[in-house]
Structure formats: structure tokens, C-alpha cells
Design a protein around this motif. Sequence first.
Motif, PDB file in Angstrom:
ATOM      1  N   GLU A 132      13.614  63.730  -4.512  1.00  0.00           N
ATOM      2  CA  GLU A 132      14.198  62.972  -5.663  1.00  0.00           C
ATOM      3  C   GLU A 132      15.600  62.234  -5.556  1.00  0.00           C
ATOM      4  OE1 GLU A 132      16.152  66.369  -8.436  1.00  0.00           O
ATOM      5  OE2 GLU A 132      14.213  66.423  -8.093  1.00  0.00           O
ATOM      6  N   ASP A 156      14.197  55.416 -17.793  1.00  0.00           N
ATOM      7  CA  ASP A 156      12.862  55.596 -17.351  1.00  0.00           C
ATOM      8  C   ASP A 156      12.383  53.859 -17.034  1.00  0.00           C
ATOM      9  OD1 ASP A 156       9.986  55.276 -16.934  1.00  0.00           O
ATOM     10  OD2 ASP A 156       9.674  57.165 -18.333  1.00  0.00           O
ATOM     11  N   PRO A 177       9.361  57.822  -6.485  1.00  0.00           N
ATOM     12  CA  PRO A 177       8.418  59.047  -5.966  1.00  0.00           C
ATOM     13  C   PRO A 177       7.133  58.893  -6.015  1.00  0.00           C
ATOM     14  CG  PRO A 177       9.404  58.852  -8.431  1.00  0.00           C
ATOM     15  CD  PRO A 177      10.173  57.964  -7.605  1.00  0.00           C
ATOM     16  N   LEU A 196       3.212  59.352  -8.839  1.00  0.00           N
ATOM     17  CA  LEU A 196       3.891  60.123 -10.029  1.00  0.00           C
ATOM     18  C   LEU A 196       2.659  60.151 -11.177  1.00  0.00           C
ATOM     19  CD1 LEU A 196       6.706  60.801 -11.224  1.00  0.00           C
ATOM     20  CD2 LEU A 196       6.878  58.545 -12.010  1.00  0.00           C
ATOM     21  N   GLN A 197       2.672  61.185 -11.938  1.00  0.00           N
ATOM     22  CA  GLN A 197       1.671  61.506 -12.720  1.00  0.00           C
ATOM     23  C   GLN A 197       2.404  61.225 -14.202  1.00  0.00           C
ATOM     24  OE1 GLN A 197      -1.026  64.791 -12.846  1.00  0.00           O
ATOM     25  NE2 GLN A 197      -0.096  65.188 -10.768  1.00  0.00           N
ATOM     26  N   TRP A 206       2.962  58.509 -16.054  1.00  0.00           N
ATOM     27  CA  TRP A 206       4.394  57.409 -15.633  1.00  0.00           C
ATOM     28  C   TRP A 206       4.509  56.589 -16.787  1.00  0.00           C
ATOM     29  CZ3 TRP A 206       2.508  52.404 -15.588  1.00  0.00           C
ATOM     30  CH2 TRP A 206       1.318  52.522 -15.391  1.00  0.00           C
ATOM     31  N   ASN A 230      -1.445  58.126 -11.497  1.00  0.00           N
ATOM     32  CA  ASN A 230      -0.739  57.711 -10.204  1.00  0.00           C
ATOM     33  C   ASN A 230       0.161  56.488 -10.269  1.00  0.00           C
ATOM     34  OD1 ASN A 230      -0.160  56.846  -7.747  1.00  0.00           O
ATOM     35  ND2 ASN A 230      -1.899  58.091  -6.816  1.00  0.00           N
ATOM     36  N   ASP A 262       1.783  54.661  -8.061  1.00  0.00           N
ATOM     37  CA  ASP A 262       2.088  53.905  -7.009  1.00  0.00           C
ATOM     38  C   ASP A 262       2.131  52.628  -7.261  1.00  0.00           C
ATOM     39  OD1 ASP A 262       2.735  56.406  -5.731  1.00  0.00           O
ATOM     40  OD2 ASP A 262       0.941  56.055  -4.578  1.00  0.00           O
ATOM     41  N   TRP A 272       5.041  50.995  -9.563  1.00  0.00           N
ATOM     42  CA  TRP A 272       6.352  50.692  -8.965  1.00  0.00           C
ATOM     43  C   TRP A 272       6.052  49.407  -8.158  1.00  0.00           C
ATOM     44  CZ3 TRP A 272      10.554  53.181 -10.346  1.00  0.00           C
ATOM     45  CH2 TRP A 272      10.415  54.471 -10.719  1.00  0.00           C
ATOM     46  N   GLN A 306      -0.131  66.824  -4.961  1.00  0.00           N
ATOM     47  CA  GLN A 306      -0.103  66.497  -6.425  1.00  0.00           C
ATOM     48  C   GLN A 306      -0.243  67.899  -7.138  1.00  0.00           C
ATOM     49  OE1 GLN A 306      -2.441  63.081  -7.605  1.00  0.00           O
ATOM     50  NE2 GLN A 306      -1.916  62.061  -5.806  1.00  0.00           N
TER      51      GLN A 306
END
Length: 505
Positions: free
Chosen positions: A179, A263, A287, A290-291, A293, A315, A317, A320, A486
Motif C-alpha cells: 500500500e 478517494d 492497488p 480493488l473491491q 471501489w 475489481n 483495475d 485506475w 482477493q
Amino acid sequence: MTLSTTEPGHLSQRQLESTLWSAANALRGPVDPGDFKAYVFPVMFFKWISDSWDHEHARAVEDFGDALTDEIEADYHTFAIPDGCHWTDVIETVQQTGAKLDAALQRIQQANPDALAGVFGDVQWANQERLPQSSLAALLNSFHSVRLDPDSVNGDMLGSAYEYLLREFAEASGKKAGEFFTPRHVVHLLVKILDPKPGDTIADPACGSGGMLVETVTALKDAGGDPRTLRLHGQEINLTTSAIAKMNLYLHGLKDFKVVRGDTFREPKLLDGDGLQKFDVVIANPPFSLQNWGAEGWANDPYDRAVCGVPPAKNGDYAWIQHMVASMKDDTGRVGVVMPHGVLFRGGKEGAIRECLIRKDQLEAVIGLPNNLFYSTSIPVCLLIFRKSKPAERRDKVLFIDASKRFVAGKNQNVMSDEDIEVIDAAYKQGTDIDGDGGLSLRLIGMEELEEYGFDLNIGRYIKSETIAVVSVEEALIAYQESREQLAAAEAALADKLKAAGFDF
């Protein structure tokens, strides 16, 4: 409390690092190693501010002598230190030292609201059950033995020592390290590929401890450019980690930067009016997978980030990726992001987003890295490189590089050597393997072939002669490992919530 001093100007880099690590060792027992950073970095930063203030005061006295006034002296100081809040005021407090330290740090933040807001984190220094007086005294005394002013340590030396502590804390933290810490060799490669130029604006939307931002400065300096021309921006959701990023940048001698806490998905703060601020370079190791999100707000995202669709709620990903792509400047914008291999081949919503991004012709390269480079995961990862405007020879094409064999085996994690980094960077920029039979493979793939494979970006499809069945096994293993990680994260989060609710198990 026994005080000791070290004569300024006589510490080597190794001696400084050893002294700083002894400060961390003072916490062993009452403090979990994974939390060392929350205690050590604020104290180190407080000592640096105080020593630097003393150095600036001495310069002011030397320049003005008896004619010195408070108004004149204020111009000499980088940070204001209120009366009673200097290092010496705290170190000389022999009882309730934590309460004194807490008050001093809070007042320093208040006296420097623009520069130091939240920089010391949220440790409860007065809580002696968590940090006994004896441990705090040992921590303070470890730092008291060194001078951290400019006459004693320069910015490069202090920054290197800070990086040393980050690395040591990451090793002590194990998987929790992901992190806040990206291994320096990975950062070095990604920054080298993105090639920051004088005057560039740089952003990291998941900046952790600020390592990516620091490395852009180092890269420009090494190339002979003026790092003061860079404009650095970062956002980080974790309070302690965002504080570490600010301290990291200051201790590396940087002053003109913006690091905000929040955030990135639900409340992006790197804005230009009502829209996202655009940058020349957007770089991150966010990260993975990420759940929860914030998918619920992206169908009507006011910042137009879901151009290619809303990623799965469990998720983040491609959230991002899309946020970073949306943050690129026109013409000069480029993105470099670390991702798990799953983003290359997973289907459903992610498959549709991936196809959309490829058709927009902004994905320039997919670079597969060696296994086991990170503290937070052992799964293979890749670098995705996007450009707002690709060079003519790469339009309607994607460069695939398999660098999975370019590493040096380490005790806990593998590392990429300077030579590995040079070879991978050259392969990206020149489109050739300069090292010949050096364990690296690459191919430039056209849009027709990408479409033939349904815009699957699995590197093994394009570089190796494996059958689809073999590739499917590889995909399945990666997906299985991601799912296990996960699940482990979800179980840990559930356990924390049950403990907080009073369940004992």
C-alpha cells in the motif's frame, strides 16, 4: 533520558542509515513492525524541521546580528515553529513526553497550514498503553544523536536514508507493504520509459509514499535537466501514507508539489475547474483488483472517466486505467501503470473496456515483468504504456515485450538490475533487443492480429509459439492466484470488522 550527540558533518550514508534503523528498533515489542513507519517518519521529520530551523536561525544571526528582527528572520525559515514546539522542548520533557510531542506536532501543522496540514499522521503519542514512555524516550534519543540540518546531511543523503527506511519497513511489513512502497527498481524502469522532460506536469493518483514522484525528479536530474521545473501532484487515500509522501518529498529537497488525501474514484482532487486536471505524465502502481471501489457513481461520472464503460464493482483495475488515461494532456500525455496480468485477458465488462481502449489507439506497449518483484503479491505483473499521440510507426499497433526472464534472484523478492532496466527500456524505445540473446522477446502487433484474437493482450499469444491450450492454463493459473489473494484480503477485512464488533474467535 540520556542524551547523546554526534558532531555534525561526520556521518557517512551507512552510519546515518544505521542510526535511523536503531530508532525503529527502539519500538520493537510494543509496536508491530508493520506500523513502524507511522511512528518513525513523523519523529524523523520533526527532527529535520527543528534542525533546519536552527540552521536558518544561525544564518539570519550571521547576516543581521543585533539588527535581526522577528519579521526579518521569518523570511529565512522554510517552516514556522511556534514557541515551545522545538525538538529541544520535547526531548527535555521527561514525563508525559508523548503529550508534549503530540501538542508540538499539532501546533506546527497549524502554524504551516498550506505546507504541513496532516503531515504528521494520526498517531496517539500520549497513549502510553500503545507506546510506553520508555519506548518513546528511546525513539527520540535515537534521533537526537544526529543532526539533520543542511550542514550535516545534504538532500540526496537524507533522501537516500529515507528510501532506506522505506525499504526496510516494507520488508518488515511483508504483504502489507504494497500500500505504500513500490520496489525502487520497478519505479526506476517505469519512470525511465516515460522519460520526464523539463517543465512536465507529473501526477500519481495512487501515490503511496511518493516514490514515483521522487524518481521523476531523480531521472530528470540525472539527464542534466532542472528538476525544479517539474510540477508534481499526488493523491493518496490513506492518511498515514499520504503524510509519508509529503515527508518523503520534503526530505528529498522538494518544495513545489501538491499531495492531497482522498478517494481518487469517489472524490478526485487533482482538478482543473470542474474537470480533471491534465498532465504530461501520469504514473502509478495502484492497488490491484480493488473491491468496492465506487462503481455506483461511474455510470454518470462527472469527470468523464468511464469513456469505455464502467468496470466491475468488485475489481477496480480498469477504473485506475481509465482515470489515468482521462488525465493525459493532449499531444504530450503519457501514462505508465503497473497492473496484474489479469487485465490483459479477463472478459466481460473488462474485455469490452480493453477493446475500446485498444481501438482508440492510445495503448502503446504491454511489458511483462518477472515474477515475485513486489512485497504485496507474487503474481506476475505488467506495465501498460499509453500515449495520447503515438509515433507514426506505432499507430494502430501495440508493442509487446516479454521481460519475464530479466531479473536477479533475491532472498525474498526478485530484483531487476541496472542492466535489466537498460535492456527493457531500450527495447521499448527502439523496438529491438539490444542485448541479443538476453532473455527478452518483443513483437510489434498490428490491429488486425489483435482483432483476430478478440483483443486479448496475453503476451504469450503474440510472442511465444505456445498453443492456445497452454496459454489458457497460464491464464487460469494467474486468475486463480488473483482470486486467492482477493479472497484472503476479503477474509482479513471481515476478521477486522468482527473483532471491532466484539466477536472473539
